[in-house]
Motif scaffolding. Structure first.
Motif, PDB file in Angstrom:
ATOM      1  N   ARG A  42      13.871   9.593 -13.891  1.00 22.00           N
ATOM      2  CA  ARG A  42      12.589   9.611 -13.141  1.00 22.00           C
ATOM      3  C   ARG A  42      13.025   9.945 -11.773  1.00 22.00           C
ATOM      4  NH1 ARG A  42       9.476   4.259 -13.161  1.00 22.00           N
ATOM      5  NH2 ARG A  42       8.364   5.436 -14.828  1.00 22.00           N
ATOM      6  N   THR A  43      12.305  10.676 -10.840  1.00 20.78           N
ATOM      7  CA  THR A  43      12.683  10.855  -9.265  1.00 20.78           C
ATOM      8  C   THR A  43      11.491  10.149  -8.573  1.00 20.78           C
ATOM      9  OG1 THR A  43      13.744  12.972  -9.958  1.00 20.78           O
ATOM     10  CG2 THR A  43      12.821  12.511  -7.597  1.00 20.78           C
ATOM     11  N   CYS A  44      11.949   9.094  -7.585  1.00 23.50           N
ATOM     12  CA  CYS A  44      11.001   8.712  -6.905  1.00 23.50           C
ATOM     13  C   CYS A  44      11.144   8.707  -5.440  1.00 23.50           C
ATOM     14  CB  CYS A  44      11.425   6.898  -7.188  1.00 23.50           C
ATOM     15  SG  CYS A  44      10.168   5.614  -7.135  1.00 23.50           S
ATOM     16  N   TYR A  45      10.294   8.648  -4.975  1.00 29.17           N
ATOM     17  CA  TYR A  45      10.296   9.196  -3.339  1.00 29.17           C
ATOM     18  C   TYR A  45       9.710   7.951  -2.416  1.00 29.17           C
ATOM     19  CZ  TYR A  45      10.974  13.850  -4.895  1.00 29.17           C
ATOM     20  OH  TYR A  45      11.185  14.769  -5.485  1.00 29.17           O
ATOM     21  N   GLY A  46      10.237   7.706  -1.173  1.00 25.02           N
ATOM     22  CA  GLY A  46       9.453   6.741  -0.412  1.00 25.02           C
ATOM     23  C   GLY A  46      10.057   6.966   0.957  1.00 25.02           C
ATOM     24  N   THR A  47       9.287   6.051   2.108  1.00 27.55           N
ATOM     25  CA  THR A  47       9.830   6.023   3.360  1.00 27.55           C
ATOM     26  C   THR A  47       9.369   4.605   3.723  1.00 27.55           C
ATOM     27  OG1 THR A  47       9.116   7.069   5.521  1.00 27.55           O
ATOM     28  CG2 THR A  47       7.342   6.615   3.895  1.00 27.55           C
ATOM     29  N   SER A  48      10.254   4.444   4.708  1.00 21.25           N
ATOM     30  CA  SER A  48      10.215   3.141   5.157  1.00 21.25           C
ATOM     31  C   SER A  48       8.854   3.033   6.346  1.00 21.25           C
ATOM     32  CB  SER A  48      11.222   2.587   6.352  1.00 21.25           C
ATOM     33  OG  SER A  48      11.631   3.462   7.315  1.00 21.25           O
ATOM     34  N   GLU A  49       8.478   3.981   6.725  1.00 17.84           N
ATOM     35  CA  GLU A  49       7.011   4.235   7.397  1.00 17.84           C
ATOM     36  C   GLU A  49       5.976   3.672   6.719  1.00 17.84           C
ATOM     37  OE1 GLU A  49       4.987   7.482  10.195  1.00 17.84           O
ATOM     38  OE2 GLU A  49       5.925   7.935   8.609  1.00 17.84           O
ATOM     39  N   GLY A  50       5.357   2.657   7.265  1.00 12.90           N
ATOM     40  CA  GLY A  50       3.959   2.250   6.772  1.00 12.90           C
ATOM     41  C   GLY A  50       4.333   1.145   5.640  1.00 12.90           C
ATOM     42  N   SER A  51       5.513   0.590   5.849  1.00 14.78           N
ATOM     43  CA  SER A  51       6.207  -0.490   4.865  1.00 14.78           C
ATOM     44  C   SER A  51       6.467  -1.519   5.732  1.00 14.78           C
ATOM     45  CB  SER A  51       6.929   0.076   3.785  1.00 14.78           C
ATOM     46  OG  SER A  51       8.368   0.150   4.660  1.00 14.78           O
ATOM     47  N   SER A  52       6.889  -2.859   4.960  1.00 24.00           N
ATOM     48  CA  SER A  52       7.522  -3.781   5.541  1.00 24.00           C
ATOM     49  C   SER A  52       8.923  -3.843   5.933  1.00 24.00           C
ATOM     50  CB  SER A  52       7.272  -4.950   4.916  1.00 24.00           C
ATOM     51  OG  SER A  52       7.997  -4.913   3.709  1.00 24.00           O
ATOM     52  N   GLU A  53       9.444  -2.607   5.546  1.00 21.98           N
ATOM     53  CA  GLU A  53      10.868  -2.158   5.665  1.00 21.98           C
ATOM     54  C   GLU A  53      11.180  -1.670   7.203  1.00 21.98           C
ATOM     55  OE1 GLU A  53      11.178   0.232   2.313  1.00 21.98           O
ATOM     56  OE2 GLU A  53      11.723  -1.158   1.002  1.00 21.98           O
ATOM     57  N   LYS A  54      10.825  -2.313   8.134  1.00 18.61           N
ATOM     58  CA  LYS A  54      11.067  -1.898   9.445  1.00 18.61           C
ATOM     59  C   LYS A  54      11.882  -2.734  10.415  1.00 18.61           C
ATOM     60  CE  LYS A  54       6.327   0.187   9.673  1.00 18.61           C
ATOM     61  NZ  LYS A  54       5.093   0.199  10.115  1.00 18.61           N
ATOM     62  N   GLU A  55      12.556  -3.764   9.753  1.00 16.86           N
ATOM     63  CA  GLU A  55      13.199  -4.731  10.681  1.00 16.86           C
ATOM     64  C   GLU A  55      14.909  -3.979  10.499  1.00 16.86           C
ATOM     65  OE1 GLU A  55      13.863  -7.532  13.399  1.00 16.86           O
ATOM     66  OE2 GLU A  55      12.003  -7.094  12.627  1.00 16.86           O
ATOM     67  N   TRP A  56      15.142  -3.366  11.484  1.00 16.44           N
ATOM     68  CA  TRP A  56      16.519  -2.871  11.738  1.00 16.44           C
ATOM     69  C   TRP A  56      17.449  -4.093  11.996  1.00 16.44           C
ATOM     70  CZ3 TRP A  56      18.313   1.726  10.229  1.00 16.44           C
ATOM     71  CH2 TRP A  56      17.457   2.887  10.116  1.00 16.44           C
ATOM     72  N   LYS A  57      18.328  -4.078  11.271  1.00 16.62           N
ATOM     73  CA  LYS A  57      19.602  -5.308  11.531  1.00 16.62           C
ATOM     74  C   LYS A  57      20.746  -4.845  12.227  1.00 16.62           C
ATOM     75  CE  LYS A  57      18.947  -7.358   6.827  1.00 16.62           C
ATOM     76  NZ  LYS A  57      19.307  -7.273   5.548  1.00 16.62           N
ATOM     77  N   LYS A 124      11.216   3.630  16.666  1.00 17.14           N
ATOM     78  CA  LYS A 124      10.439   3.747  15.266  1.00 17.14           C
ATOM     79  C   LYS A 124      11.262   4.695  14.058  1.00 17.14           C
ATOM     80  CE  LYS A 124       6.105   2.297  17.403  1.00 17.14           C
ATOM     81  NZ  LYS A 124       4.872   2.598  17.702  1.00 17.14           N
ATOM     82  N   TYR A 125      12.544   4.288  14.093  1.00 19.75           N
ATOM     83  CA  TYR A 125      13.206   5.162  13.471  1.00 19.75           C
ATOM     84  C   TYR A 125      12.736   4.955  11.750  1.00 19.75           C
ATOM     85  CZ  TYR A 125      16.729   7.163  16.358  1.00 19.75           C
ATOM     86  OH  TYR A 125      17.601   7.958  17.212  1.00 19.75           O
ATOM     87  N   ASN A 126      12.370   5.840  11.102  1.00 22.91           N
ATOM     88  CA  ASN A 126      12.326   5.606   9.704  1.00 22.91           C
ATOM     89  C   ASN A 126      13.192   6.221   8.696  1.00 22.91           C
ATOM     90  OD1 ASN A 126       9.265   4.447   9.919  1.00 22.91           O
ATOM     91  ND2 ASN A 126       8.988   6.347  10.901  1.00 22.91           N
ATOM     92  N   VAL A 127      13.179   5.759   7.543  1.00 24.59           N
ATOM     93  CA  VAL A 127      14.078   6.301   6.377  1.00 24.59           C
ATOM     94  C   VAL A 127      13.081   6.994   5.342  1.00 24.59           C
ATOM     95  CG1 VAL A 127      16.189   5.890   4.709  1.00 24.59           C
ATOM     96  CG2 VAL A 127      15.806   4.777   7.227  1.00 24.59           C
ATOM     97  N   HIS A 128      13.618   8.040   5.114  1.00 24.69           N
ATOM     98  CA  HIS A 128      12.869   8.907   4.009  1.00 24.69           C
ATOM     99  C   HIS A 128      13.813   9.166   3.176  1.00 24.69           C
ATOM    100  CE1 HIS A 128       9.356  10.584   6.376  1.00 24.69           C
ATOM    101  NE2 HIS A 128       9.751   9.832   7.069  1.00 24.69           N
ATOM    102  N   TRP A 129      13.504   8.826   1.868  1.00 23.35           N
ATOM    103  CA  TRP A 129      14.554   8.734   0.836  1.00 23.35           C
ATOM    104  C   TRP A 129      13.870   9.167  -0.520  1.00 23.35           C
ATOM    105  CZ3 TRP A 129      12.679   5.909  -3.337  1.00 23.35           C
ATOM    106  CH2 TRP A 129      11.973   4.940  -3.158  1.00 23.35           C
ATOM    107  N   SER A 130      14.774   9.646  -1.372  1.00 29.98           N
ATOM    108  CA  SER A 130      14.375  10.066  -3.015  1.00 29.98           C
ATOM    109  C   SER A 130      15.510   9.467  -3.861  1.00 29.98           C
ATOM    110  CB  SER A 130      14.262  11.524  -3.022  1.00 29.98           C
ATOM    111  OG  SER A 130      15.342  12.287  -2.687  1.00 29.98           O
ATOM    112  N   ALA A 131      15.101   8.872  -4.911  1.00 28.20           N
ATOM    113  CA  ALA A 131      16.147   8.590  -5.899  1.00 28.20           C
ATOM    114  C   ALA A 131      15.841   9.070  -7.153  1.00 28.20           C
ATOM    115  CB  ALA A 131      15.962   7.045  -5.836  1.00 28.20           C
ATOM    116  N   THR A 132      16.958   9.310  -7.990  1.00 26.21           N
ATOM    117  CA  THR A 132      16.596   9.955  -9.228  1.00 26.21           C
ATOM    118  C   THR A 132      17.630   9.002 -10.203  1.00 26.21           C
ATOM    119  OG1 THR A 132      16.310  12.143  -8.628  1.00 26.21           O
ATOM    120  CG2 THR A 132      17.281  11.793 -10.762  1.00 26.21           C
ATOM    121  N   GLY A 133      17.017   8.443 -11.354  1.00 25.59           N
ATOM    122  CA  GLY A 133      17.743   7.762 -12.127  1.00 25.59           C
ATOM    123  C   GLY A 133      17.149   7.474 -13.507  1.00 25.59           C
TER     124      GLY A 133
END
Length: 136
Positions: A42-57, A124-133
């Motif tokens: 499976r290949t899955c794609y996503g972005t932190s934009e528009g999600s709750s994953e906006k809290e940079w530590k 508002k840095y966002n992370v765009h990612w793709s994952a294959t597994g």
């Protein structure tokens, strides 16, 4: 096959091109851990934009963002490609480095060195990612 969606939910006012891949179109050549048969790829794609994953530590020398990929249903840690996207035209170059940390089947941490967390948050840095597994 491919299709065009006239109303792009990610970017209102833009047209989204959606490419649908049939099962078996992905072939993993090299994988570090035990994996299942090819039909389970499976290949899955996503972005932190528009999600709750906006809290940079804040981390020593930079910032980090935890990314949840649990909806991909991977059985082992996938192969991930990720990159920071920003609307700011000033991209840090001096001492900038990014890396992935603690990659698991359900998530990973994206780390940027040379960019403080407050700067990543304000711009508002966002992370765009793709994952294959593998899902089995």
């Amino acid at each position: 096959s491919s299709g065009i969606n006239a109303e792009c939910p990610l970017r209102p006012g833009f047209v989204c091109l959606v490419v649908l891949a049939a099962g078996g179109d992905v072939k993993v050549i090299s994988f570090a851990s035990e994996h299942g048969p090819e039909p389970c790829t499976r290949t899955c794609y996503g972005t932190s934009e528009g999600s709750s994953e906006k809290e940079w530590k804040h981390i020593e020398g930079g910032s980090a963002l935890d990314i949840d990929i649990s909806e991909c249903d991977f059985r082992t840690a996938p192969i991930i490609i990720a990159k920071t996207i920003t609307t700011d035209l000033i991209i840090p170059t001096k001492d900038y480095q990014d890396t992935l940390y603690h990659v698991t089947s359900t998530g990973f941490q994206y780390r940027m060195y040379g960019v403080v967390s407050s700067y990543a948050q304000i711009l508002k840095y966002n992370v765009h990612w793709s994952a294959t597994g593998f899902t089995c």
